[in-house]
Scaffold this active site. Sequence first.
Site, PDB file in Angstrom:
ATOM      1  N   TYR A   1       0.846  -1.192   0.000  1.00 29.05           N
ATOM      2  CA  TYR A   1       0.000   0.000   0.000  1.00 29.05           C
ATOM      3  C   TYR A   1       0.884   1.244   0.000  1.00 29.05           C
ATOM      4  O   TYR A   1       0.608   2.209  -0.712  1.00 29.05           O
ATOM      5  CB  TYR A   1      -0.914   0.016   1.237  1.00 29.05           C
ATOM      6  CG  TYR A   1      -1.898  -1.131   1.294  1.00 29.05           C
ATOM      7  CD1 TYR A   1      -3.062  -1.115   0.547  1.00 29.05           C
ATOM      8  CD2 TYR A   1      -1.661  -2.220   2.121  1.00 29.05           C
ATOM      9  CE1 TYR A   1      -3.972  -2.162   0.608  1.00 29.05           C
ATOM     10  CE2 TYR A   1      -2.565  -3.278   2.187  1.00 29.05           C
ATOM     11  CZ  TYR A   1      -3.718  -3.241   1.432  1.00 29.05           C
ATOM     12  OH  TYR A   1      -4.608  -4.278   1.491  1.00 29.05           O
TER      13      TYR A   1
ATOM     14  N   ASN B   1     -12.794  -0.838  -4.799  1.00 32.37           N
ATOM     15  CA  ASN B   1     -12.509  -1.228  -6.177  1.00 32.37           C
ATOM     16  C   ASN B   1     -13.727  -1.911  -6.809  1.00 32.37           C
ATOM     17  O   ASN B   1     -14.116  -2.984  -6.367  1.00 32.37           O
ATOM     18  CB  ASN B   1     -11.295  -2.172  -6.184  1.00 32.37           C
ATOM     19  CG  ASN B   1     -10.910  -2.646  -7.562  1.00 32.37           C
ATOM     20  OD1 ASN B   1     -11.478  -2.254  -8.568  1.00 32.37           O
ATOM     21  ND2 ASN B   1      -9.920  -3.519  -7.588  1.00 32.37           N
TER      22      ASN B   1
ATOM     23  N   GLU C   1      -1.768 -17.220  -8.959  1.00 27.02           N
ATOM     24  CA  GLU C   1      -0.755 -16.550  -9.769  1.00 27.02           C
ATOM     25  C   GLU C   1       0.624 -17.159  -9.536  1.00 27.02           C
ATOM     26  O   GLU C   1       1.408 -17.313 -10.470  1.00 27.02           O
ATOM     27  CB  GLU C   1      -0.745 -15.046  -9.490  1.00 27.02           C
ATOM     28  CG  GLU C   1      -1.979 -14.359 -10.035  1.00 27.02           C
ATOM     29  CD  GLU C   1      -1.913 -12.849  -9.953  1.00 27.02           C
ATOM     30  OE1 GLU C   1      -0.846 -12.284  -9.629  1.00 27.02           O
ATOM     31  OE2 GLU C   1      -2.949 -12.213 -10.224  1.00 27.02           O
TER      32      GLU C   1
ATOM     33  N   CYS D   1      -6.381  -5.618  -7.161  1.00 24.75           N
ATOM     34  CA  CYS D   1      -6.148  -5.164  -5.790  1.00 24.75           C
ATOM     35  C   CYS D   1      -5.612  -6.277  -4.896  1.00 24.75           C
ATOM     36  O   CYS D   1      -4.993  -5.990  -3.870  1.00 24.75           O
ATOM     37  CB  CYS D   1      -7.409  -4.546  -5.207  1.00 24.75           C
ATOM     38  SG  CYS D   1      -8.856  -5.603  -5.272  1.00 24.75           S
ATOM     39  N   HIS D   2      -5.793  -7.525  -5.294  1.00 26.56           N
ATOM     40  CA  HIS D   2      -5.248  -8.626  -4.489  1.00 26.56           C
ATOM     41  C   HIS D   2      -3.715  -8.606  -4.484  1.00 26.56           C
ATOM     42  O   HIS D   2      -3.096  -9.175  -3.592  1.00 26.56           O
ATOM     43  CB  HIS D   2      -5.760  -9.977  -5.015  1.00 26.56           C
ATOM     44  CG  HIS D   2      -5.367 -10.279  -6.415  1.00 26.56           C
ATOM     45  ND1 HIS D   2      -6.036  -9.744  -7.504  1.00 26.56           N
ATOM     46  CD2 HIS D   2      -4.366 -11.042  -6.914  1.00 26.56           C
ATOM     47  CE1 HIS D   2      -5.461 -10.174  -8.611  1.00 26.56           C
ATOM     48  NE2 HIS D   2      -4.446 -10.964  -8.282  1.00 26.56           N
TER      49      HIS D   2
END
Length: 154
Positions: free
Chosen positions: A85, A106, A140, A114-115
């Site tokens: 952040y 979001n 991912e 945003c993850h």
Amino acid sequence: MEITTGACRLGLWFVHVSWQGDLVLRVRFSRQGVESSVPAPIRRYCAGQREDLLALTSTATEGDSVMARIYREVRRVPYGETATYGAIAAKVGTAPRVVGMAMARNPTPLVIPCHRIVAKGGIGGFSPEVGIKEHLLSLERRAARKNGEFNPDL
């Protein structure tokens, strides 16, 4: 052009999507749903395939508001990587708390990933459940390993 809605599975969750062409208007997560049409890149992503979703757009990135600038910066975080952040806040010229607020609001998670934004000392939050964030980061990580792009920091 007509707005289309659909859903696909993401582990134990359903990803509900509203879109028009390549413009995604809304993405939400739910425990309930019925599989139906969603944009092909989102379906591939949710199936665990290496997909960065950059071909899709979000109205949330339009304009010069602080939120739009944050969302554009978050879209620059590559697939399989994370940023804090604080790092996003420094690039946009705001506070980490404002970035956290933008992530909570979001409208198009996955399209605006945003993850991939984490706290300095941990994973951070995610709506509706942090378990989804963990699942997305794991998905991912697995896809990156499969493609020889292993990132041990993820």
